[in-house]
Design a protein around this motif. Structure first.
Motif, mmCIF file in Angstrom:
data_model
loop_
_atom_site.group_PDB
_atom_site.id
_atom_site.type_symbol
_atom_site.label_atom_id
_atom_site.label_comp_id
_atom_site.label_asym_id
_atom_site.label_seq_id
_atom_site.Cartn_x
_atom_site.Cartn_y
_atom_site.Cartn_z
ATOM 1 N N ALA A 152 38.898 50.223 41.791
ATOM 2 C CA ALA A 152 37.946 49.324 42.455
ATOM 3 C C ALA A 152 38.818 49.086 43.502
ATOM 4 N N GLN A 153 38.326 48.816 45.096
ATOM 5 C CA GLN A 153 39.054 49.242 45.420
ATOM 6 C C GLN A 153 38.019 47.226 46.284
ATOM 7 N N VAL A 154 38.905 46.393 46.450
ATOM 8 C CA VAL A 154 37.900 44.960 46.812
ATOM 9 C C VAL A 154 37.803 44.873 48.521
ATOM 10 N N ARG A 155 36.312 44.331 48.359
ATOM 11 C CA ARG A 155 36.746 44.058 50.615
ATOM 12 C C ARG A 155 35.947 42.592 50.211
ATOM 13 N N LEU A 156 36.737 42.031 51.181
ATOM 14 C CA LEU A 156 36.071 40.574 50.761
ATOM 15 C C LEU A 156 34.968 39.907 52.253
ATOM 16 N N THR A 157 34.236 39.320 51.543
ATOM 17 C CA THR A 157 33.367 38.381 53.149
ATOM 18 C C THR A 157 33.855 36.724 53.039
ATOM 19 N N LEU A 158 34.035 35.702 54.265
ATOM 20 C CA LEU A 158 35.170 35.357 54.498
ATOM 21 C C LEU A 158 33.806 33.712 54.601
ATOM 22 N N PRO A 159 34.701 32.891 54.199
ATOM 23 C CA PRO A 159 33.118 31.840 54.017
ATOM 24 C C PRO A 159 32.504 31.539 55.558
ATOM 25 N N ASP A 160 32.908 32.510 56.648
ATOM 26 C CA ASP A 160 31.871 31.291 57.670
ATOM 27 C C ASP A 160 31.316 33.020 57.649
ATOM 28 N N GLY A 161 31.332 34.236 56.688
ATOM 29 C CA GLY A 161 30.468 35.417 56.898
ATOM 30 C C GLY A 161 31.466 36.670 57.302
ATOM 31 N N SER A 162 32.063 36.617 58.436
ATOM 32 C CA SER A 162 33.098 37.722 58.580
ATOM 33 C C SER A 162 34.244 38.151 57.792
ATOM 34 N N ASP A 163 33.630 39.970 57.623
ATOM 35 C CA ASP A 163 34.823 40.806 56.720
ATOM 36 C C ASP A 163 35.943 40.556 57.210
ATOM 37 N N TYR A 164 36.880 40.607 56.035
ATOM 38 C CA TYR A 164 38.112 40.496 55.774
ATOM 39 C C TYR A 164 39.024 41.545 56.992
ATOM 40 N N GLY A 165 39.623 41.824 56.653
ATOM 41 C CA GLY A 165 40.016 43.508 57.761
ATOM 42 C C GLY A 165 40.164 44.415 56.405
ATOM 43 N N TYR A 166 41.662 43.562 55.357
ATOM 44 C CA TYR A 166 41.923 44.053 55.131
ATOM 45 C C TYR A 166 41.336 43.962 53.242
ATOM 46 N N THR A 167 41.631 45.273 52.615
ATOM 47 C CA THR A 167 41.113 45.445 51.746
ATOM 48 C C THR A 167 42.290 45.920 50.385
ATOM 49 N N GLY A 168 41.831 44.929 48.937
ATOM 50 C CA GLY A 168 42.701 44.899 48.032
ATOM 51 C C GLY A 168 42.314 45.934 46.598
ATOM 52 N N THR A 169 43.276 45.454 45.953
ATOM 53 C CA THR A 169 43.082 46.468 44.277
ATOM 54 C C THR A 169 43.544 45.326 43.571
ATOM 55 N N ILE A 170 42.119 45.337 42.200
ATOM 56 C CA ILE A 170 42.650 44.960 41.252
ATOM 57 C C ILE A 170 43.937 45.024 40.442
ATOM 58 N N GLN A 171 44.737 43.808 40.238
ATOM 59 C CA GLN A 171 45.075 44.063 38.900
ATOM 60 C C GLN A 171 45.353 44.090 37.814
ATOM 61 N N PHE A 172 44.322 42.934 36.950
ATOM 62 C CA PHE A 172 44.290 42.750 36.062
ATOM 63 C C PHE A 172 42.592 42.389 35.518
ATOM 64 N N THR A 173 42.354 42.240 34.131
ATOM 65 C CA THR A 173 41.390 41.557 33.956
ATOM 66 C C THR A 173 41.490 41.047 32.343
ATOM 67 N N GLU A 174 41.198 39.361 32.671
ATOM 68 C CA GLU A 174 41.284 38.906 31.966
ATOM 69 C C GLU A 174 40.519 39.517 30.506
ATOM 70 N N VAL A 175 41.335 39.190 29.168
ATOM 71 C CA VAL A 175 40.497 39.277 28.143
ATOM 72 C C VAL A 175 39.627 38.203 27.468
ATOM 73 N N VAL A 176 39.240 37.318 28.077
ATOM 74 C CA VAL A 176 39.238 36.171 27.556
ATOM 75 C C VAL A 176 38.140 35.531 28.197
ATOM 76 N N VAL A 177 36.089 35.181 27.393
ATOM 77 C CA VAL A 177 35.658 34.547 28.164
ATOM 78 C C VAL A 177 35.979 32.733 28.604
ATOM 79 N N ASN A 178 35.610 32.433 29.607
ATOM 80 C CA ASN A 178 35.929 31.042 30.690
ATOM 81 C C ASN A 178 34.535 30.547 29.727
ATOM 82 N N ALA A 179 35.314 29.828 28.737
ATOM 83 C CA ALA A 179 33.632 28.261 27.391
ATOM 84 C C ALA A 179 32.930 27.384 28.923
ATOM 85 N N ASP A 180 33.477 27.278 29.756
ATOM 86 C CA ASP A 180 32.918 26.750 30.791
ATOM 87 C C ASP A 180 31.950 27.135 31.071
#
Length: 388
Positions: free
Chosen positions: A236-264
């Motif tokens: 997964a290559q991740v793109r970000l939308t900033l709070p003002d609605g603009s696109d963040y110019g850089y892409t990121g990569t997924i590092q890991f996924t948690e193995v537990v579900v947040n109970a809240d």
């Protein structure tokens, strides 16, 4: 008058009949099948994209605390500036620690002198003990005293090293590189080695983490689709939308996924890593992450103008049926990809989807299908009638 009324009625019925014959099977104005434009659809590999909420987290955070007690003599940094690992931030009064180093050094010299005398005594007693000029017990005692003196050297050497370390700690260094915050203590303040309050905080902002929240049901749907076939995982290559609605110019990569579900929240955390050279992303900022976690290899891309919605909200489109007839089809199209709908159910490879001339189509009507790039046939404009 009665004759005039009958003539008018006959004329009206004739007009209606003419209209009906003009919209004969196929919908053409001149009785010919309506010309429609079509595209041939083939299965495509389409990313399964999700837009998920995320929050920025610092890559590294260090709370700077003193490791020795004393009065701060100087603060050696500007608040809000970028500091480097190992850079001195505070100078604590070193006087007492310099004295401890001097004392430990003197104790070490004394221990070495005692060890030399004890070793010389043991060396002299050894031949005398062999000649029985002195008792063996005296030689044993002298040898033990020499060994104790050597052990005292090691102890005093360790004390000297500890005193030197404490003296070095009077210069408080930056444990990591990053942007430093406010100083919680000023010059002249007394600090202690075990205090709870930090002197300041350093935050590393390049790169940064973005913690993305995905609901557990959505994650289960994705994993089931991967096991059924037709869907393959992707990095997964991740793109970000900033709070003002603009696109963040850089892409990121997924590092890991948690193995537990947040109970809240009932969600699973996915952590992505992003470059942040301009420090646009700040810890605690809420963003929207757009990522493709898998690729659907059996989807069809259909131009948006070909898809409509019925009163129940179902997606429908027209295809060229047997004998060049119009056939309406209900499909599954839950999302778009650019100018196309992504159809996941209801179509087969090689079918002709009508994209032009769908406005007046009826189920089973005769049509004249042509490729969508062919210019559409239009009826000539009728001349305006004369006023009576």
């Amino acid at each position: 008058m009665r004759l005039f009324g009958r003539i008018a009625l006959i004329a009206a019925l004739g007009s209606l009949a003419a209209c009906g014959s003009g919209e004969a099977e196929g919908g053409g104005r001149d009785g010919q099948p309506a010309q429609v434009g079509f595209v041939v659809v083939q299965a495509s590999s389409v990313p399964i994209e999700n837009s998920l909420p995320g929050r920025v987290a610092a890559f590294q955070i260090s709370e700077v605390r003193p490791q020795v007690s004393g009065v701060i003599l100087r603060r050696l940094f500007a608040e809000g500036s970028v500091v480097r690992q190992g850079q001195t931030l505070y100078q604590i009064d070193p006087s007492i620690y310099q004295a401890q180093v001097a004392q430990a050094s003197a104790n070490l010299q004394s221990a070495r002198a005692s060890a030399e005398a004890a070793s010389a005594r043991a060396a002299r007693y050894k031949p005398l003990a062999e000649m029985e000029a002195v008792s063996k017990q005296d030689y044993t005692d002298a040898l033990a005293q020499a060994r104790q003196a050597n052990a005292s050297i090691a102890q005093n050497n360790a004390s000297l090293r500890a005193a030197q370390i404490n003296l070095r700690y009077t210069r408080v260094p930056a444990p990591i590189s990053g942007r430093i915050g406010l100083s919680n203590f000023t010059e002249g303040a007394l600090v202690t080695a075990n205090q709870a309050d930090s002197l300041t905080t350093i935050t590393r902002l390049d790169p940064v983490y973005v913690d993305i929240q995905q609901s557990a049901p959505d994650l289960l749907v994705l994993r089931r689709s991967l096991t059924r076939g037709g869907t393959v995982p992707t990095m997964a290559q991740v793109r970000l939308t900033l709070p003002d609605g603009s696109d963040y110019g850089y892409t990121g990569t997924i590092q890991f996924t948690e193995v537990v579900v947040n109970a809240d929240t009932g969600s699973v955390t996915l952590r992505a890593r992003f470059p942040n050279p301009q420090s646009i992303l700040l810890p605690g900022m809420f963003v929207t992450a757009n990522l493709a976690q898998a690729i659907n290899t059996t989807a069809y891309l259909v131009p948006q103008q070909a898809v409509a919605r019925d009163p129940k909200g179902n997606a429908t489109l027209w295809v060229v049926g047997p004998g060049n007839t119009a056939v309406q089809r209900t499909v599954v199209a839950e999302r778009t990809d650019g100018q196309n709908w992504v159809v996941t159910q209801g179509l087969a490879a090689g079918e002709k989807v009508i994209t032009q001339g769908v406005g007046n189509l009826r189920e089973g009507a005769k049509i004249k299908p042509v490729p969508a790039s062919t210019p559409q046939r239009t009826a000539p404009a009728k001349p305006a009638g004369r006023a009576s």
